[in-house]
Motif scaffolding. Structure first.
Motif, PDB file in Angstrom:
ATOM      1  N   LYS A  85      -8.793  -4.784   5.034  1.00 45.30           N
ATOM      2  CA  LYS A  85      -9.977  -4.891   5.895  1.00 45.30           C
ATOM      3  C   LYS A  85     -10.509  -6.313   5.941  1.00 45.30           C
ATOM      4  CE  LYS A  85     -11.624  -0.129   5.331  1.00 45.30           C
ATOM      5  NZ  LYS A  85     -12.741   0.731   4.834  1.00 45.30           N
ATOM      6  N   ILE A 138      -4.708   1.018  -4.893  1.00 46.97           N
ATOM      7  CA  ILE A 138      -4.711   1.411  -3.479  1.00 46.97           C
ATOM      8  C   ILE A 138      -6.035   1.017  -2.818  1.00 46.97           C
ATOM      9  CG2 ILE A 138      -4.724   3.395  -1.924  1.00 46.97           C
ATOM     10  CD1 ILE A 138      -2.737   4.730  -3.888  1.00 46.97           C
ATOM     11  N   ASP A 139      -7.134   1.259  -3.528  1.00 48.99           N
ATOM     12  CA  ASP A 139      -8.450   0.910  -2.991  1.00 48.99           C
ATOM     13  C   ASP A 139      -8.589  -0.605  -2.786  1.00 48.99           C
ATOM     14  OD1 ASP A 139      -9.081   3.574  -3.041  1.00 48.99           O
ATOM     15  OD2 ASP A 139     -10.179   3.479  -4.951  1.00 48.99           O
ATOM     16  N   ILE A 140      -8.086  -1.359  -3.774  1.00 51.12           N
ATOM     17  CA  ILE A 140      -8.165  -2.820  -3.664  1.00 51.12           C
ATOM     18  C   ILE A 140      -7.322  -3.316  -2.491  1.00 51.12           C
ATOM     19  CG2 ILE A 140      -7.551  -5.001  -4.786  1.00 51.12           C
ATOM     20  CD1 ILE A 140      -8.270  -3.681  -7.465  1.00 51.12           C
ATOM     21  N   ASN A 199       0.830  -1.203   0.000  1.00 51.06           N
ATOM     22  CA  ASN A 199       0.000   0.000   0.000  1.00 51.06           C
ATOM     23  C   ASN A 199       0.869   1.259   0.000  1.00 51.06           C
ATOM     24  OD1 ASN A 199      -2.702   1.103   0.066  1.00 51.06           O
ATOM     25  ND2 ASN A 199      -2.249   1.777   2.153  1.00 51.06           N
ATOM     26  N   GLN A 210      -4.747   4.499  -8.157  1.00 48.59           N
ATOM     27  CA  GLN A 210      -5.730   4.699  -7.080  1.00 48.59           C
ATOM     28  C   GLN A 210      -6.598   3.455  -6.904  1.00 48.59           C
ATOM     29  OE1 GLN A 210      -6.010   7.476  -4.959  1.00 48.59           O
ATOM     30  NE2 GLN A 210      -7.221   5.896  -3.910  1.00 48.59           N
ATOM     31  N   GLU A 211      -6.938   2.814  -8.018  1.00 43.04           N
ATOM     32  CA  GLU A 211      -7.722   1.583  -7.958  1.00 43.04           C
ATOM     33  C   GLU A 211      -6.951   0.498  -7.207  1.00 43.04           C
ATOM     34  OE1 GLU A 211      -9.811  -1.683 -10.962  1.00 43.04           O
ATOM     35  OE2 GLU A 211      -9.004   0.206 -11.762  1.00 43.04           O
ATOM     36  N   LYS A 228      -5.569   4.075 -12.327  1.00 48.14           N
ATOM     37  CA  LYS A 228      -5.211   2.691 -12.082  1.00 48.14           C
ATOM     38  C   LYS A 228      -4.484   2.530 -10.748  1.00 48.14           C
ATOM     39  CE  LYS A 228      -6.740   0.058 -15.381  1.00 48.14           C
ATOM     40  NZ  LYS A 228      -7.612  -1.097 -15.071  1.00 48.14           N
ATOM     41  N   TYR A 249       1.043   4.133  -2.956  1.00 50.67           N
ATOM     42  CA  TYR A 249       0.896   5.572  -2.720  1.00 50.67           C
ATOM     43  C   TYR A 249       2.108   6.327  -3.304  1.00 50.67           C
ATOM     44  CZ  TYR A 249      -3.282   6.163   0.153  1.00 50.67           C
ATOM     45  OH  TYR A 249      -4.571   6.259   0.576  1.00 50.67           O
ATOM     46  N   GLY A 306      -6.582  -1.627   0.191  1.00 51.36           N
ATOM     47  CA  GLY A 306      -7.271  -1.241   1.419  1.00 51.36           C
ATOM     48  C   GLY A 306      -8.411  -2.182   1.758  1.00 51.36           C
ATOM     49  N   ALA A 307      -9.194  -2.549   0.715  1.00 50.27           N
ATOM     50  CA  ALA A 307     -10.300  -3.481   0.935  1.00 50.27           C
ATOM     51  C   ALA A 307      -9.778  -4.857   1.362  1.00 50.27           C
ATOM     52  CB  ALA A 307     -11.132  -3.601  -0.337  1.00 50.27           C
ATOM     53  N   THR A 308      -8.643  -5.263   0.786  1.00 50.47           N
ATOM     54  CA  THR A 308      -8.054  -6.558   1.136  1.00 50.47           C
ATOM     55  C   THR A 308      -7.560  -6.547   2.579  1.00 50.47           C
ATOM     56  OG1 THR A 308      -7.376  -6.867  -1.170  1.00 50.47           O
ATOM     57  CG2 THR A 308      -6.355  -8.278   0.475  1.00 50.47           C
TER      58      THR A 308
END
Length: 363
Positions: free
Chosen positions: A213, A205-207, A180, A202-203, A200, A184, A209-211
């Motif tokens: 969690k 990073i979002d993935i 992560n 940012q996508e 891409k 960034y 973050g979701a992983t």
């Protein structure tokens, strides 16, 4: 047959048939008068089961009670006293034979009444149940061994879950956090005008973050770190908060453990039973409210869970004993506890756990 004189009101032919039957049955058949220990008749099976002669018993009726195991003697003496007022009893007790062998007998005693409704004769039939008791003890020991095996398997499973949860959190979690940070860094290295690559990044990073969690959720479900770090009470509060957030089902919580420290297998059992019960409520009950109470009463931890859902009829409760509740009951029983369920259609369900604590824990 020692020239036994039967009561005069019984016809001689009946007396002969009765004595002949008594001489051939495996059980001990005996007769005496209420309040009088002297035996009118005792069948030959007495000698085989008690290992003593009938003549000695006729001469000294006190041998009957004297042969009863000391731990059972006072109970049987009181039971015989009840025949005067209540007309009989049925008791199981141990006897001591002269050769030192201990046998179990089941004595069914009843009184015949005279014309005034008072006890006239006291009649008993004593059966040797030693073999049955031995089988019951073997079955009990087998169940205890099975219960201990289940307990060990459950605890080994918890240890494995703990190890897996820590490895997921420490190894995979740290790797994802590093990934992560790099994502960034990469995002900030890309030119502002390169919107496609920045999107891409940012996508990614979002993935990530979701992983992260999802990993935290999976790790906490495998073994909540709070249970080990802060104890059972805080783990319960944490789980209930997450449950309410996830399901929208309201929960009134009343936990009164004070400074009591419940650890290891006991804490795990309580937490897992709570977890399974709440899962069942969210899946099957159609409830929108739960009441949860956890407290200590008489050296026992008590947990009660009530929901306002659709409830269950007797058949559904019986089915739940075979499936959903089996694991919870086994967890409780393995630690000497008990789990009960009450439910009626339209009136919700009540589950109650009672788990004995060690004296130093409850104190």
């Amino acid at each position: 047959m020692r020239g036994v004189t039967m009561p005069a009101e019984i016809p001689p032919i009946t007396s002969e048939i009765l004595q002949d039957i008594a001489a051939h049955i495996a059980e001990v058949f005996w007769i005496c008068e209420p309040g009088n220990p002297a035996l009118i008749y005792v069948s030959p099976a007495y000698e085989r089961i008690w290992g003593r002669s009938r003549e000695a018993l006729y001469a000294d009726p006190g041998q009957w009670l004297a042969s009863v195991h000391p731990d059972d003697r006072s109970r049987i003496a009181r039971a015989f006293e009840t025949t005067r007022c209540h007309g009989g009893f049925s008791e199981e007790y141990r006897i001591l034979r002269p050769d030192g062998e201990i046998r179990w007998v089941r004595d069914h005693v009843f009184a015949t009444l005279d014309g005034n409704g008072l006890p006239h004769w006291v009649i008993g039939i004593a059966e040797d149940i030693t073999r049955r008791k031995a089988m019951e003890e073997e079955l009990r020991a087998s169940r205890e061994q099975l219960r201990e095996l289940v307990r060990r398997q459950q605890w080994d499973r918890e240890l494995l879950r703990t190890r897996i949860a820590r490895e997921i959190h420490d190894e995979l979690g740290q790797s994802l956090m590093a990934l992560n940070v790099n994502a960034y860094w990469l995002l900030h290295q890309l030119p502002e005008e390169d919107t496609r690559l920045r999107a891409k990044a940012q996508e990614m990073i979002d993935i990530i973050g979701a992983t992260v969690k999802a990993i935290r959720r999976i790790s906490s479900e495998l073994r909540p770190s709070m249970l080990d770090e802060l104890g059972l009470e805080e783990a319960i509060r944490w789980y209930v908060e997450r449950f309410v957030e996830r399901t929208g089902i309201d929960c009134r919580l009343d936990v009164e453990l004070g400074d009591l420290e419940i650890e290891g297998e006991q804490a795990t059992a309580v937490y897992r039973i709570l977890q399974e019960a709440f899962t069942n409520i969210s899946r099957h009950s159609d409830a929108d409210g739960i009441e949860l109470g956890v407290w200590v009463v008489d050296n026992c931890l008590e947990m009660e869970i009530r929901d306002n859902g659709r409830g269950m009829d007797r058949n559904e409760v019986e089915m739940s004993r075979s499936f959903g509740l089996m694991g919870m009951r086994e967890r409780a029983a393995a630690l000497g506890g008990r789990l009960d369920i009450e439910s009626e259609p339209g009136k919700g369900t009540r589950l109650r756990l009672s788990l004995p604590l060690e004296p130093e824990q409850a104190g």
